[in-house]
Write a protein that holds these residues in place. Structure first.
Motif, PDB file in Angstrom:
ATOM      1  N   GLU A  87       0.828  -1.207   0.000  1.00 56.35           N
ATOM      2  CA  GLU A  87       0.000   0.000   0.000  1.00 56.35           C
ATOM      3  C   GLU A  87       0.864   1.260   0.000  1.00 56.35           C
ATOM      4  OE1 GLU A  87      -2.438  -0.665   3.429  1.00 56.35           O
ATOM      5  OE2 GLU A  87      -4.065  -1.538   2.245  1.00 56.35           O
ATOM      6  N   LEU A  90       2.277   1.779  -3.443  1.00 55.81           N
ATOM      7  CA  LEU A  90       1.246   2.313  -4.342  1.00 55.81           C
ATOM      8  C   LEU A  90       1.016   3.804  -4.095  1.00 55.81           C
ATOM      9  CD1 LEU A  90      -1.368  -0.582  -4.395  1.00 55.81           C
ATOM     10  CD2 LEU A  90      -0.012   0.267  -6.319  1.00 55.81           C
ATOM     11  N   ARG A  91       0.963   4.211  -2.825  1.00 58.22           N
ATOM     12  CA  ARG A  91       0.779   5.631  -2.508  1.00 58.22           C
ATOM     13  C   ARG A  91       1.908   6.475  -3.073  1.00 58.22           C
ATOM     14  NH1 ARG A  91       0.327   4.337   2.918  1.00 58.22           N
ATOM     15  NH2 ARG A  91      -1.596   3.234   3.110  1.00 58.22           N
ATOM     16  N   ARG A  94       1.563   6.749  -6.821  1.00 54.74           N
ATOM     17  CA  ARG A  94       0.470   7.640  -7.221  1.00 54.74           C
ATOM     18  C   ARG A  94       0.864   9.100  -7.048  1.00 54.74           C
ATOM     19  NH1 ARG A  94      -3.721   3.759  -4.440  1.00 54.74           N
ATOM     20  NH2 ARG A  94      -4.240   2.453  -6.221  1.00 54.74           N
ATOM     21  N   ARG A  95       1.633   9.407  -5.993  1.00 53.65           N
ATOM     22  CA  ARG A  95       2.078  10.776  -5.755  1.00 53.65           C
ATOM     23  C   ARG A  95       3.121  11.209  -6.774  1.00 53.65           C
ATOM     24  NH1 ARG A  95       4.034  10.065  -0.287  1.00 53.65           N
ATOM     25  NH2 ARG A  95       2.314   8.868   0.474  1.00 53.65           N
ATOM     26  N   PRO A  97       4.348   9.629 -10.067  1.00 55.00           N
ATOM     27  CA  PRO A  97       4.395   8.605 -11.110  1.00 55.00           C
ATOM     28  C   PRO A  97       5.702   8.689 -11.892  1.00 55.00           C
ATOM     29  CG  PRO A  97       2.802  10.330 -11.673  1.00 55.00           C
ATOM     30  CD  PRO A  97       3.330  10.624 -10.298  1.00 55.00           C
TER      31      PRO A  97
END
Length: 101
Positions: A87, A90-91, A94-95, A97
């Motif tokens: 997780e 992934l965070r 996303r912040r 890329p």
């Protein structure tokens, strides 16, 4: 630890149990081609071997049930740690890329 090692250890423990042979860290390490120290140090691998050893000896006793619960707790904690790690990855992705080519 690779998923492959976890699968091998699980399979070998099941085979030893099915054939009625004692499930020992030495036997599992030899057949899985993994160092015995690795089996002891890696929490997931050790939990698999311990679970099968417990099932083989006292699965129907209170001690066996308590050990099974402890094993399940260790597996769930390891899984939760992996999920948390994924997780977080992934965070971060996303912040920030990765740049497109």
């Amino acid at each position: 630890m690779s998923e492959n090692a976890l699968v091998r250890v699980e399979r070998i423990c099941a085979e030893l149990a099915t054939s009625g042979q004692p499930i020992t860290f030495t036997a599992v390490a030899e057949q899985a081609q993994i160092g015995r120290a690795t089996l002891y140090r890696d929490k997931q691998l050790r939990a698999v071997v311990d679970e099968h050893r417990t099932r083989q000896t006292d699965a129907r006793t209170l001690t066996g049930l308590a050990t099974a619960v402890a094993h399940l707790r260790a597996v769930i904690e390891a899984l939760a740690a992996t999920v948390t790690k994924h997780e977080e990855q992934l965070r971060r992705l996303r912040r920030n890329p990765p740049p497109r080519r």
